[in-house]
Design an enzyme around this catalytic site. Structure first.
Site, mmCIF file in Angstrom:
data_model
loop_
_atom_site.group_PDB
_atom_site.id
_atom_site.type_symbol
_atom_site.label_atom_id
_atom_site.label_comp_id
_atom_site.label_asym_id
_atom_site.label_seq_id
_atom_site.Cartn_x
_atom_site.Cartn_y
_atom_site.Cartn_z
ATOM 1 N N CYS A 19 8.567 -4.393 -4.707
ATOM 2 C CA CYS A 19 7.075 -4.339 -5.424
ATOM 3 C C CYS A 19 7.392 -3.828 -6.661
ATOM 4 C CB CYS A 19 6.521 -3.323 -4.410
ATOM 5 S SG CYS A 19 7.497 -1.989 -3.934
ATOM 6 N N GLN A 24 5.777 5.978 -7.391
ATOM 7 C CA GLN A 24 5.193 4.920 -6.343
ATOM 8 C C GLN A 24 4.383 5.603 -4.974
ATOM 9 O OE1 GLN A 24 9.699 2.995 -7.045
ATOM 10 N NE2 GLN A 24 8.788 2.171 -5.201
ATOM 11 N N ARG A 37 8.663 8.905 -5.428
ATOM 12 C CA ARG A 37 7.656 8.679 -4.514
ATOM 13 C C ARG A 37 6.534 9.770 -4.963
ATOM 14 N NH1 ARG A 37 7.052 4.393 -1.894
ATOM 15 N NH2 ARG A 37 9.107 4.554 -0.592
ATOM 16 N N HIS A 83 1.524 1.238 -7.001
ATOM 17 C CA HIS A 83 2.642 1.705 -7.591
ATOM 18 C C HIS A 83 2.263 1.993 -9.334
ATOM 19 C CE1 HIS A 83 4.788 1.856 -4.107
ATOM 20 N NE2 HIS A 83 5.507 0.972 -4.138
HETATM 21 P P1 NAP Z 1 5.081 -0.948 8.220
HETATM 22 O O1 NAP Z 1 3.703 -0.894 7.714
HETATM 23 O O2 NAP Z 1 6.106 0.110 8.632
HETATM 24 O O3 NAP Z 1 5.090 -2.244 9.502
HETATM 25 C C1 NAP Z 1 6.211 -2.573 10.029
HETATM 26 C C2 NAP Z 1 5.813 -2.752 11.585
HETATM 27 O O4 NAP Z 1 5.967 -1.346 12.288
HETATM 28 C C3 NAP Z 1 4.666 -3.414 12.036
HETATM 29 O O5 NAP Z 1 4.738 -4.779 12.123
HETATM 30 C C4 NAP Z 1 4.399 -2.939 13.429
HETATM 31 O O6 NAP Z 1 5.279 -3.781 14.182
HETATM 32 C C5 NAP Z 1 5.117 -1.650 13.585
HETATM 33 N N1 NAP Z 1 4.329 -0.251 13.324
HETATM 34 C C6 NAP Z 1 4.629 0.757 14.253
HETATM 35 N N2 NAP Z 1 3.544 1.670 14.202
HETATM 36 C C7 NAP Z 1 2.660 1.012 13.424
HETATM 37 C C8 NAP Z 1 1.498 1.567 12.957
HETATM 38 N N3 NAP Z 1 0.860 2.662 13.264
HETATM 39 N N4 NAP Z 1 0.522 0.625 12.386
HETATM 40 C C9 NAP Z 1 0.964 -0.623 11.929
HETATM 41 N N5 NAP Z 1 2.376 -0.982 12.333
HETATM 42 C C10 NAP Z 1 3.059 -0.267 13.104
HETATM 43 O O7 NAP Z 1 5.951 -1.982 7.107
HETATM 44 P P2 NAP Z 1 5.504 -2.329 5.681
HETATM 45 O O8 NAP Z 1 5.300 -1.330 4.817
HETATM 46 O O9 NAP Z 1 4.608 -3.414 6.012
HETATM 47 O O10 NAP Z 1 6.876 -3.226 5.312
HETATM 48 C C11 NAP Z 1 7.396 -4.397 5.857
HETATM 49 C C12 NAP Z 1 8.399 -5.079 5.005
HETATM 50 O O11 NAP Z 1 8.030 -5.377 3.593
HETATM 51 C C13 NAP Z 1 9.467 -3.983 4.780
HETATM 52 O O12 NAP Z 1 10.846 -4.582 4.649
HETATM 53 C C14 NAP Z 1 9.281 -3.311 3.653
HETATM 54 O O13 NAP Z 1 10.461 -3.120 2.678
HETATM 55 C C15 NAP Z 1 8.790 -4.367 2.767
HETATM 56 N N6 NAP Z 1 7.870 -4.072 1.508
HETATM 57 C C16 NAP Z 1 6.864 -3.194 1.753
HETATM 58 C C17 NAP Z 1 6.066 -2.819 0.781
HETATM 59 C C18 NAP Z 1 5.150 -1.771 0.821
HETATM 60 O O14 NAP Z 1 4.226 -1.724 -0.072
HETATM 61 N N7 NAP Z 1 4.802 -1.320 1.983
HETATM 62 C C19 NAP Z 1 6.215 -3.646 -0.454
HETATM 63 C C20 NAP Z 1 7.096 -4.781 -0.555
HETATM 64 C C21 NAP Z 1 7.845 -4.833 0.393
HETATM 65 P P3 NAP Z 1 4.716 -4.238 15.737
HETATM 66 O O15 NAP Z 1 3.417 -4.611 15.517
HETATM 67 O O16 NAP Z 1 5.607 -5.266 16.121
HETATM 68 O O17 NAP Z 1 4.890 -3.003 16.617
#
Ligand code: NAP
Length: 372
Positions: free
Chosen positions: A135, A162, A268, A275
């Protein structure tokens, strides 16, 4: 129509991706299926406007029916499922927000306003793995796109601030819980205007250090605090997040741009979304501020120059002012005391949009057009 499977659609990045795709009507040009790691067989939520049941994100047969798989589920999922699909000879396109495959030779990091030529070439070569960049890297490159286009950059030091949501949905919730705990610990004293400020400070600190303070996800307090380390320890003094700065920037810039040196510290902070980065930029030759501002403004249609004044900076150069928009603001541009070709800048962008979901949405659209 291309069959597109979505994994990770309810996480931070996935939710923003779905929202953007809905507002751009992208779902009209594909046949969607939604996969889950935790709710197999349940109904898809009404907002997804798909009447099928949620499919098992670990079912390789079901996944292999897709022409394109878009995953925002995270690196562990990618590491488990991607090799299994490759093993059975799946020929579809894999579009991923996680970092695990970014540096693979047969994967392209996608940021099409900057590397659309590399994307076209990679597609012609038969590349089928498309990964969104880190990001802060994507946001920084878009912010200084104009300087890169002019081949003006020698090196960049990026000191990041961040947001909590960069660590995922659970972490964003936890930051709010932490804020609530801190507020509750001092609530009574706050209600009394005569209470002693040092006593309030002490209560807040005690709450932060107490065993019951909610910190399962961040491990330490973020509210009222900051965390000067993001991602793994590479055991050379650098964090993996910091390593990505130079490695990913130059992978994105290859084919058509000169390489640049990038380094800095990643921190962070307690902002919810978007960010920020304080940049020190060494240019290859001397420019004045006006020339630098002009180059930056001409970078792309999303970058917005914020005049270097107190008023403009505190209102328009902040996470809260850009969150939920595609704008990448950049300001605080001035020549630093060190040398005529060394400038400061401060930039903020929504890491869930241009830092994650938007490049993924756009490569999906590009692939669908190409596969027609
Ligand atoms: P996240 O919010 O933790 O979501 C990942 C998975 O966690 C969801 O698909 C869901 O899977 C599960 N989950 C469990 N409890 C949850 C809840 N209360 N609410 C929503 N989902 C929940 O991850 P993310 O930040 O989107 O990141 C996904 C990927 O993108 C990572 O590899 C990260 O490094 C990358 N990334 C993130 C960002 C960012 O700003 N966050 C930026 C660039 C890249 P199920 O529905 O299958 O349970």
């Amino acid at each position: 129509m291309q069959k597109v499977g979505f994994v990770g659609w309810r996480g931070m990045v996935g939710s923003v991706l779905v929202e953007r795709m809905q507002s751009e009507k992208d779902f009209d040009s594909l046949e969607s299926s939604f996969f889950t790691t935790s709710q197999v067989g349940q109904k898809t939520p009404p907002y997804l406007k798909n009447n099928d049941l949620l499919l098992d994100a670990f079912d390789i047969n079901e996944l292999s029916r897709m022409n394109i798989i878009v995953t925002c589920q995270g690196g562990d999922y990618t590491k488990k499922v991607y090799p299994e699909l490759k093993k059975i000879g799946w020929q579809g396109h894999w579009v991923d927000a996680a970092s695990s495959l970014r540096m693979d030779d047969d994967a392209l990091i996608v940021l099409d306003p900057i590397n659309h030529i590399a994307i076209d070439e990679a597609y012609q070569r038969g590349i089928k793995t498309w990964v969104g960049g880190n990001c802060t890297v994507s946001l920084m490159l878009l912010a200084i796109h104009g300087l890169i286009k002019e081949n003006a950059v020698d090196w960049v030091s990026s000191m990041t601030y961040q947001a909590a949501s960069g660590a995922g949905a659970q972490n964003m919730r936890e930051l709010l819980e932490q804020m609530g705990s801190l507020y509750n610990s001092a609530r009574e004293m706050l209600d009394d205007p005569r209470s002693n400020i040092l006593a309030i400070d002490q209560k807040v600190l005690e709450s932060m250090h107490s065993k019951s303070f909610p910190k399962d996800n961040f491990v330490v307090p973020l509210a009222g605090n900051l965390i000067p380390w993001i991602d793994q320890d590479l055991n050379n003094g650098q964090s993996r997040e910091e390593w990505k700065g130079q490695a990913e920037s130059n992978k994105i810039l290859q084919n058509g741009h000169d390489s640049i040196k990038v380094d800095g510290l990643c921190v962070r902070v307690g902002s919810m979304r978007s960010h920020s980065q304080a940049l020190t930029i060494k240019l290859k030759k001397d420019y004045d501020v006006k020339q630098v501002e002009k180059m930056i403004t001409d970078g792309n249609e999303w970058v917005k120059l914020i005049p270097n004044t107190r008023e403009n900076s505190i209102h328009d150069l902040t996470p809260s002012s850009v969150s939920g928009t595609l704008e990448i603001v950049i300001g605080r541009i001035r020549q630093l005391n060190f040398d005529k070709n060394i400038f400061s800048a401060f930039t903020v962008g929504d890491q869930l949009l241009w830092g994650a979901a938007e490049p993924i949405r756009r490569i999906l659209k590009i692939l669908i057009q190409k596969e027609r």
